[in-house]
Design a protein around this motif. Sequence first.
Motif, PDB file in Angstrom:
ATOM      1  N   LEU A 234       4.509  -3.794   8.862  1.00  0.00           N
ATOM      2  CA  LEU A 234       4.071  -4.882   9.708  1.00  0.00           C
ATOM      3  C   LEU A 234       4.678  -4.740  10.632  1.00  0.00           C
ATOM      4  O   LEU A 234       5.430  -5.569  11.637  1.00  0.00           O
ATOM      5  N   LYS A 235       6.599  -4.634  10.623  1.00  0.00           N
ATOM      6  CA  LYS A 235       7.206  -4.776  11.251  1.00  0.00           C
ATOM      7  C   LYS A 235       6.648  -3.694  12.259  1.00  0.00           C
ATOM      8  O   LYS A 235       6.715  -4.006  13.357  1.00  0.00           O
ATOM      9  N   ALA A 236       5.907  -2.694  12.086  1.00  0.00           N
ATOM     10  CA  ALA A 236       5.493  -1.369  13.471  1.00  0.00           C
ATOM     11  C   ALA A 236       4.708  -2.364  14.054  1.00  0.00           C
ATOM     12  O   ALA A 236       4.452  -1.909  15.787  1.00  0.00           O
ATOM     13  N   ALA A 237       3.944  -3.431  13.275  1.00  0.00           N
ATOM     14  CA  ALA A 237       2.977  -3.815  14.583  1.00  0.00           C
ATOM     15  C   ALA A 237       3.248  -5.146  15.056  1.00  0.00           C
ATOM     16  O   ALA A 237       3.167  -5.651  16.058  1.00  0.00           O
ATOM     17  N   LEU A 238       4.261  -5.669  14.275  1.00  0.00           N
ATOM     18  CA  LEU A 238       5.435  -7.051  14.962  1.00  0.00           C
ATOM     19  C   LEU A 238       5.666  -6.357  16.225  1.00  0.00           C
ATOM     20  O   LEU A 238       6.093  -6.831  17.742  1.00  0.00           O
ATOM     21  N   GLU A 239       6.335  -4.949  16.338  1.00  0.00           N
ATOM     22  CA  GLU A 239       6.616  -4.659  17.620  1.00  0.00           C
ATOM     23  C   GLU A 239       6.274  -3.635  18.311  1.00  0.00           C
ATOM     24  O   GLU A 239       6.722  -2.711  19.986  1.00  0.00           O
ATOM     25  N   GLY A 240       4.578  -4.239  17.575  1.00  0.00           N
ATOM     26  CA  GLY A 240       3.487  -3.258  18.930  1.00  0.00           C
ATOM     27  C   GLY A 240       3.395  -1.988  19.178  1.00  0.00           C
ATOM     28  O   GLY A 240       3.100  -1.229  19.914  1.00  0.00           O
ATOM     29  N   LYS A 241       4.290  -1.179  17.914  1.00  0.00           N
ATOM     30  CA  LYS A 241       3.854   0.432  18.253  1.00  0.00           C
ATOM     31  C   LYS A 241       2.993   0.626  16.568  1.00  0.00           C
ATOM     32  O   LYS A 241       2.869   2.068  16.542  1.00  0.00           O
ATOM     33  N   ALA A 242       2.540   0.623  15.521  1.00  0.00           N
ATOM     34  CA  ALA A 242       1.579   0.257  14.839  1.00  0.00           C
ATOM     35  C   ALA A 242       0.430   1.639  15.572  1.00  0.00           C
ATOM     36  O   ALA A 242       0.384   1.111  16.120  1.00  0.00           O
ATOM     37  N   ALA A 313       5.907   8.216   7.481  1.00  0.00           N
ATOM     38  CA  ALA A 313       7.440   8.605   8.077  1.00  0.00           C
ATOM     39  C   ALA A 313       7.714   8.521   8.894  1.00  0.00           C
ATOM     40  O   ALA A 313       8.897   8.394   9.999  1.00  0.00           O
ATOM     41  N   LYS A 314       6.542   8.618   9.902  1.00  0.00           N
ATOM     42  CA  LYS A 314       6.494   8.479  11.622  1.00  0.00           C
ATOM     43  C   LYS A 314       7.411   6.986  12.114  1.00  0.00           C
ATOM     44  O   LYS A 314       8.689   7.500  12.620  1.00  0.00           O
ATOM     45  N   PHE A 315       7.037   6.360  11.162  1.00  0.00           N
ATOM     46  CA  PHE A 315       7.992   4.717  11.851  1.00  0.00           C
ATOM     47  C   PHE A 315       9.226   4.053  10.461  1.00  0.00           C
ATOM     48  O   PHE A 315       9.661   3.064  10.138  1.00  0.00           O
ATOM     49  N   GLY A 316       9.973   5.461   9.744  1.00  0.00           N
ATOM     50  CA  GLY A 316      10.661   5.593   8.673  1.00  0.00           C
ATOM     51  C   GLY A 316      10.716   4.976   7.914  1.00  0.00           C
ATOM     52  O   GLY A 316      11.832   4.951   6.768  1.00  0.00           O
ATOM     53  N   TRP A 317       9.363   5.309   7.432  1.00  0.00           N
ATOM     54  CA  TRP A 317       9.629   4.730   5.390  1.00  0.00           C
ATOM     55  C   TRP A 317       9.719   6.280   5.293  1.00  0.00           C
ATOM     56  O   TRP A 317      10.174   6.937   5.032  1.00  0.00           O
ATOM     57  N   ASP A 318      10.699   5.742   3.875  1.00  0.00           N
ATOM     58  CA  ASP A 318      11.113   6.943   3.700  1.00  0.00           C
ATOM     59  C   ASP A 318      10.887   6.082   1.100  1.00  0.00           C
ATOM     60  O   ASP A 318      11.251   5.419   0.914  1.00  0.00           O
ATOM     61  N   PRO A 319      10.537   6.753   0.938  1.00  0.00           N
ATOM     62  CA  PRO A 319       9.865   6.202  -0.867  1.00  0.00           C
ATOM     63  C   PRO A 319      11.043   6.655  -2.021  1.00  0.00           C
ATOM     64  O   PRO A 319      10.916   7.684  -2.117  1.00  0.00           O
ATOM     65  N   VAL A 320      12.091   5.810  -1.629  1.00  0.00           N
ATOM     66  CA  VAL A 320      13.189   6.471  -2.199  1.00  0.00           C
ATOM     67  C   VAL A 320      13.039   6.052  -4.421  1.00  0.00           C
ATOM     68  O   VAL A 320      13.717   6.646  -5.019  1.00  0.00           O
TER      69      VAL A 320
END
Length: 355
Positions: A234-242, A313-320
């Motif tokens: 969602l953040k990537a979409a709102l930033e126009g990067k998704a 992962a390209k958008f910073g996701w880390d499955p901690v």
Amino acid sequence: MSTTPHTPLNIFLFGATGFIGGELLISLSQEFPDFPITALVRNAKEREAALKTLHPNITAVEGSLASDEIIQAESAKADIVINVASSDHLPSVESTIKGLKKRALADPAKPPIYIHTSGMGITSDNSRGELVAPETMHKDINFKLSDVKGVTHALSDEAVVAAGTDKDVPIRTMIVFPAWVYGVGGGLQKITLPVRLYIDFAKNVGQAGTFGLGKNAITEIHVKDVASAIIVMLKAALEGKADEGADGFYFASYPRMVNMQNINTTIGDTLHAKGVIPKGGCAPLPEAVANSLGPLGWSMFGSSTWGRGYRLAKFGWDPVHTKAISVLESLPAEVAAALEAIDAVKPPDYSESTM
């Protein structure tokens, strides 16, 4: 459509009372507290107060996945639609798309966002409890639905992609594909459906059981990491990067595999230790029990899934959370939590689901 955290947008949510949905509501309340949420809920008046403990800025509207007119109307008013309910209920997906098309036509300069939840079952091999070497290890970064045939989730996913590639009436679509989702959730539904079903099977048979020999293996993902994946999308979409439309595939999967025999042995041993069933371990379920859910049951429980995710992962996701605890380590707590809410341990109605 781009925005800042201070620009509230309307979200229409499916699955708010479910396992993933509850965890997502908590994450949305932390990341987007000012975004008002309308949730499609059965028994809305009775459940709204409980949902507000997860996200204060939520309104429950009465309806089910079969409520075509309500879904169209609410989708037509939404800036964002997120579906974390059934992956296989095609009519509700079609109703959503019809509503979003109305929204897109009303304001072509700001096409709406649609995040749909599918599953890694899209890569299943129909091995019927056997472990069969895969012909292909699917990767989300170059995945196409034409790469798979006759698998669960495909019809709904195809409808979403078709909407997301329609140049005349643009809808910004993304699909997340979680692996086996586990953990004790923070929402109204604490435990994933497969564990509840396996407990139900074990109670009926007297022992935990697999579909076939249970050699089939799956990847895993913690429910908190599924919620964080959707937030990242969602953040990537709102930033126009998704990555969207034909490229909008996101595998929420950790490359650690476990077979169904080990999962059900852990479930069986836990149930036996608690005195729920007379025998620990697991064995193949009787054919009549395994067939009770039809082809969808064998697809969910009797297949291996073969896929690796790179796009998140390209958008910073880390499955901690997945890194911290495995599904086998989590299962005893899940079984205990499910037994505390034993009335919820019952098979769902798949009558309207499609493959």
